[in-house]
Design a protein around this motif. Structure first.
Motif, mmCIF file in Angstrom:
data_model
loop_
_atom_site.group_PDB
_atom_site.id
_atom_site.type_symbol
_atom_site.label_atom_id
_atom_site.label_comp_id
_atom_site.label_asym_id
_atom_site.label_seq_id
_atom_site.Cartn_x
_atom_site.Cartn_y
_atom_site.Cartn_z
ATOM 1 N N GLU A 48 0.845 -1.194 0.000
ATOM 2 C CA GLU A 48 0.000 0.000 0.000
ATOM 3 C C GLU A 48 0.878 1.240 0.000
ATOM 4 O O GLU A 48 1.817 1.336 0.774
ATOM 5 C CB GLU A 48 -0.904 0.005 1.241
ATOM 6 N N ALA A 49 0.590 2.180 -0.890
ATOM 7 C CA ALA A 49 1.386 3.407 -0.972
ATOM 8 C C ALA A 49 0.517 4.658 -0.943
ATOM 9 O O ALA A 49 1.019 5.756 -1.142
ATOM 10 C CB ALA A 49 2.240 3.394 -2.241
ATOM 11 N N ARG A 50 -0.770 4.515 -0.686
ATOM 12 C CA ARG A 50 -1.656 5.688 -0.630
ATOM 13 C C ARG A 50 -1.748 6.197 0.805
ATOM 14 O O ARG A 50 -2.222 5.484 1.684
ATOM 15 C CB ARG A 50 -3.070 5.324 -1.115
ATOM 16 N N ARG A 51 -1.318 7.420 1.023
ATOM 17 C CA ARG A 51 -1.357 7.939 2.396
ATOM 18 C C ARG A 51 -2.782 8.153 2.881
ATOM 19 O O ARG A 51 -3.027 8.229 4.073
ATOM 20 C CB ARG A 51 -0.529 9.210 2.521
ATOM 21 N N GLY A 52 -3.750 8.213 1.971
ATOM 22 C CA GLY A 52 -5.144 8.380 2.348
ATOM 23 C C GLY A 52 -5.875 7.065 2.607
ATOM 24 O O GLY A 52 -7.064 7.075 2.929
ATOM 25 N N LYS A 53 -5.179 5.937 2.499
ATOM 26 C CA LYS A 53 -5.792 4.628 2.744
ATOM 27 C C LYS A 53 -6.380 4.611 4.152
ATOM 28 O O LYS A 53 -5.694 4.925 5.127
ATOM 29 C CB LYS A 53 -4.740 3.526 2.587
ATOM 30 N N LYS A 54 -7.646 4.232 4.275
ATOM 31 C CA LYS A 54 -8.312 4.210 5.576
ATOM 32 C C LYS A 54 -7.968 2.923 6.320
ATOM 33 O O LYS A 54 -8.100 1.827 5.785
ATOM 34 C CB LYS A 54 -9.830 4.322 5.400
ATOM 35 N N LEU A 55 -7.531 3.086 7.545
ATOM 36 C CA LEU A 55 -7.208 1.951 8.410
ATOM 37 C C LEU A 55 -8.256 1.889 9.508
ATOM 38 O O LEU A 55 -8.551 2.890 10.157
ATOM 39 C CB LEU A 55 -5.821 2.127 9.025
ATOM 40 N N ARG A 56 -8.797 0.703 9.707
ATOM 41 C CA ARG A 56 -9.855 0.503 10.694
ATOM 42 C C ARG A 56 -9.398 -0.528 11.731
ATOM 43 O O ARG A 56 -8.468 -1.296 11.472
ATOM 44 C CB ARG A 56 -11.124 0.034 9.996
#
Length: 71
Positions: A48-56
Protein backbone atom coordinates in the motif's frame (compact mmCIF):
# COMPACT_ATOMS: atom_id res chain seq x y z
CA UNK A 1 6.10 -14.60 20.47
CA UNK A 2 3.85 -11.88 19.11
CA UNK A 3 5.73 -8.62 18.61
CA UNK A 4 2.71 -6.84 17.16
CA UNK A 5 2.29 -3.32 18.52
CA UNK A 6 -1.26 -2.12 19.16
CA UNK A 7 -2.25 1.34 17.95
CA UNK A 8 -5.47 2.44 19.63
CA UNK A 9 -7.76 4.85 17.82
CA UNK A 10 -10.92 6.53 19.07
CA UNK A 11 -12.42 7.25 15.66
CA UNK A 12 -13.92 4.97 12.99
CA UNK A 13 -10.67 5.02 11.01
CA UNK A 14 -7.37 6.84 10.51
CA UNK A 15 -5.49 7.31 7.26
CA UNK A 16 -2.19 5.62 6.58
CA UNK A 17 -0.48 9.02 6.68
CA UNK A 18 -1.99 9.76 10.11
CA UNK A 19 -1.00 6.30 11.30
CA UNK A 20 2.66 6.84 10.35
CA UNK A 21 2.75 9.98 12.49
CA UNK A 22 0.67 8.49 15.33
CA UNK A 23 2.97 5.45 15.53
CA UNK A 24 6.09 7.73 15.62
CA UNK A 25 7.38 6.32 12.34
CA UNK A 26 7.56 9.82 10.86
CA UNK A 27 7.67 13.14 12.71
CA UNK A 28 5.62 15.40 10.45
CA UNK A 29 2.67 14.72 8.17
CA UNK A 30 4.57 16.21 5.25
CA UNK A 31 7.04 13.31 5.39
CA UNK A 32 4.35 10.71 4.63
CA UNK A 33 4.41 10.97 0.84
CA UNK A 34 8.18 10.53 0.59
CA UNK A 35 8.24 7.80 3.24
CA UNK A 36 5.58 5.84 1.37
CA UNK A 37 7.51 6.20 -1.90
CA UNK A 38 10.76 4.97 -0.34
CA UNK A 39 9.53 2.17 1.95
CA UNK A 40 7.42 -0.93 1.44
CA UNK A 41 4.33 -0.87 3.61
CA UNK A 42 1.89 -3.76 3.81
CA UNK A 43 -1.70 -3.35 4.95
CA UNK A 44 -3.27 -6.72 5.71
CA UNK A 45 -0.50 -8.36 3.68
CA UNK A 46 -0.90 -6.21 0.55
CA UNK A 47 1.47 -3.46 -0.59
CA UNK A 48 0.00 0.00 0.00
CA UNK A 49 1.39 3.41 -0.97
CA UNK A 50 -1.66 5.69 -0.63
CA UNK A 51 -1.36 7.94 2.40
CA UNK A 52 -5.14 8.38 2.35
CA UNK A 53 -5.79 4.63 2.74
CA UNK A 54 -8.31 4.21 5.58
CA UNK A 55 -7.21 1.95 8.41
CA UNK A 56 -9.86 0.50 10.69
CA UNK A 57 -9.69 -1.58 13.89
CA UNK A 58 -8.40 -5.05 13.08
CA UNK A 59 -6.17 -3.92 10.21
CA UNK A 60 -2.50 -4.89 10.39
CA UNK A 61 0.25 -2.67 9.04
CA UNK A 62 3.82 -3.89 8.43
CA UNK A 63 6.52 -1.21 8.21
CA UNK A 64 10.26 -1.92 8.07
CA UNK A 65 9.91 -5.27 9.84
CA UNK A 66 7.54 -4.02 12.54
CA UNK A 67 3.90 -5.06 12.69
CA UNK A 68 1.15 -2.83 14.05
CA UNK A 69 -2.50 -3.67 14.67
CA UNK A 70 -5.17 -0.99 14.69
CA UNK A 71 -7.35 -1.38 17.78
Amino acid sequence: MDDTKEIHITTEYITLGQFLKFADIIHEGGEAKRFLAENEILVNGEAEARRGKKLRPGDEVSVNGSVYRIA
